[in-house]
Design a protein around this motif. Structure first.
Motif, PDB file in Angstrom:
ATOM      1  N   ARG A  56      16.013  -4.196 -24.622  1.00  0.00           N
ATOM      2  CA  ARG A  56      17.437  -4.201 -24.266  1.00  0.00           C
ATOM      3  C   ARG A  56      17.957  -5.604 -23.973  1.00  0.00           C
ATOM      4  NH1 ARG A  56      17.914  -0.970 -19.490  1.00  0.00           N
ATOM      5  NH2 ARG A  56      15.678  -0.689 -19.386  1.00  0.00           N
ATOM      6  N   THR A  57      17.078  -6.598 -24.033  1.00  0.00           N
ATOM      7  CA  THR A  57      17.480  -7.993 -23.840  1.00  0.00           C
ATOM      8  C   THR A  57      17.128  -8.783 -25.097  1.00  0.00           C
ATOM      9  OG1 THR A  57      15.364  -8.500 -22.785  1.00  0.00           O
ATOM     10  CG2 THR A  57      17.192  -7.915 -21.338  1.00  0.00           C
ATOM     11  N   LEU A  58      17.907  -9.813 -25.384  1.00  0.00           N
ATOM     12  CA  LEU A  58      17.678 -10.594 -26.603  1.00  0.00           C
ATOM     13  C   LEU A  58      16.282 -11.196 -26.623  1.00  0.00           C
ATOM     14  CD1 LEU A  58      21.017 -12.531 -27.206  1.00  0.00           C
ATOM     15  CD2 LEU A  58      20.010 -10.757 -28.640  1.00  0.00           C
ATOM     16  N   CYS A  89      21.757  -5.225 -31.971  1.00  0.00           N
ATOM     17  CA  CYS A  89      22.437  -6.527 -31.898  1.00  0.00           C
ATOM     18  C   CYS A  89      21.549  -7.545 -32.612  1.00  0.00           C
ATOM     19  CB  CYS A  89      22.615  -6.967 -30.451  1.00  0.00           C
ATOM     20  SG  CYS A  89      23.493  -5.788 -29.437  1.00  0.00           S
ATOM     21  N   SER A 137      23.163 -12.180 -31.619  1.00  0.00           N
ATOM     22  CA  SER A 137      23.908 -12.241 -30.356  1.00  0.00           C
ATOM     23  C   SER A 137      24.217 -10.820 -29.931  1.00  0.00           C
ATOM     24  CB  SER A 137      25.202 -13.031 -30.516  1.00  0.00           C
ATOM     25  OG  SER A 137      26.144 -12.273 -31.237  1.00  0.00           O
ATOM     26  N   GLU A 138      24.640 -10.679 -28.717  1.00  0.00           N
ATOM     27  CA  GLU A 138      24.968  -9.340 -28.229  1.00  0.00           C
ATOM     28  C   GLU A 138      26.330  -8.865 -28.717  1.00  0.00           C
ATOM     29  OE1 GLU A 138      24.080  -8.406 -24.194  1.00  0.00           O
ATOM     30  OE2 GLU A 138      22.342  -9.733 -24.176  1.00  0.00           O
ATOM     31  N   THR A 139      27.041  -9.712 -29.458  1.00  0.00           N
ATOM     32  CA  THR A 139      28.349  -9.313 -29.976  1.00  0.00           C
ATOM     33  C   THR A 139      28.303  -8.876 -31.437  1.00  0.00           C
ATOM     34  OG1 THR A 139      28.890 -11.602 -30.522  1.00  0.00           O
ATOM     35  CG2 THR A 139      29.582 -10.793 -28.362  1.00  0.00           C
ATOM     36  N   ASN A 140      27.225  -9.165 -32.142  1.00  0.00           N
ATOM     37  CA  ASN A 140      27.055  -8.743 -33.536  1.00  0.00           C
ATOM     38  C   ASN A 140      26.293  -7.419 -33.534  1.00  0.00           C
ATOM     39  OD1 ASN A 140      26.837  -8.591 -36.310  1.00  0.00           O
ATOM     40  ND2 ASN A 140      25.179 -10.089 -36.440  1.00  0.00           N
ATOM     41  N   VAL A 141      27.007  -6.305 -33.417  1.00  0.00           N
ATOM     42  CA  VAL A 141      26.404  -4.990 -33.223  1.00  0.00           C
ATOM     43  C   VAL A 141      26.473  -4.178 -34.514  1.00  0.00           C
ATOM     44  CG1 VAL A 141      26.489  -2.867 -31.874  1.00  0.00           C
ATOM     45  CG2 VAL A 141      27.076  -5.038 -30.798  1.00  0.00           C
ATOM     46  N   CYS A 152      18.403  -7.223 -29.971  1.00  0.00           N
ATOM     47  CA  CYS A 152      18.239  -6.308 -28.845  1.00  0.00           C
ATOM     48  C   CYS A 152      18.934  -5.003 -29.219  1.00  0.00           C
ATOM     49  CB  CYS A 152      18.794  -6.880 -27.538  1.00  0.00           C
ATOM     50  SG  CYS A 152      20.589  -7.046 -27.474  1.00  0.00           S
ATOM     51  N   LYS A 179      21.415  -1.811 -27.792  1.00  0.00           N
ATOM     52  CA  LYS A 179      22.380  -1.399 -26.776  1.00  0.00           C
ATOM     53  C   LYS A 179      22.406   0.117 -26.739  1.00  0.00           C
ATOM     54  CE  LYS A 179      25.550  -5.205 -26.597  1.00  0.00           C
ATOM     55  NZ  LYS A 179      26.789  -5.500 -25.944  1.00  0.00           N
TER      56      LYS A 179
END
Length: 111
Positions: free
Chosen positions: A28-30, A51, A54-58, A76, A78
């Protein structure tokens, strides 16, 4: 994101089967896979959010849309807050170039 592993990659291992309650914190973490190791995400039921970089490229991974985690790529998962069941197949890139070079060296020593 590519949808396939490198040509000639071989299966190294398979993770446990995860669900929306059992996904470990480490996923759950990068983080990144080992060099030359790719991950193929196989969803049996539901969907999981991947992801990449980055956590924004889902990206949504479903039973009909497998996901690939390329080697040396941050990733990661989500929570989609829906029931899901999936596992990760880990593949190792082929080392054919090195094997061919080694075979060439062996054949020269015999000549």
């Amino acid at each position: 994101m590519g949808s396939e592993n490198p040509k000639g990659a071989f299966l190294k291992s398979i993770s446990a089967t995860y669900n929306n309650h059992s996904l470990p914190r480490s996923l759950r973490t990068l983080g990144a896979l080992e060099p030359e190791v790719w991950g193929l995400i196989v969803v049996d039921d539901g969907h999981v959010l991947l992801c990449l970089d980055s956590e924004t490229n889902v990206i949504t991974i479903t039973p009909d849309a497998k996901g690939v985690i390329p080697a040396n790529t941050l990733f990661c998962f989500k929570s989609a807050d829906v029931p899901v069941r999936f596992h990760i197949e880990y593949y190792h890139e082929p080392v054919l170039r090195e094997a061919a070079q080694f075979a060439g060296l062996l054949s020269r020593k015999e000549a």
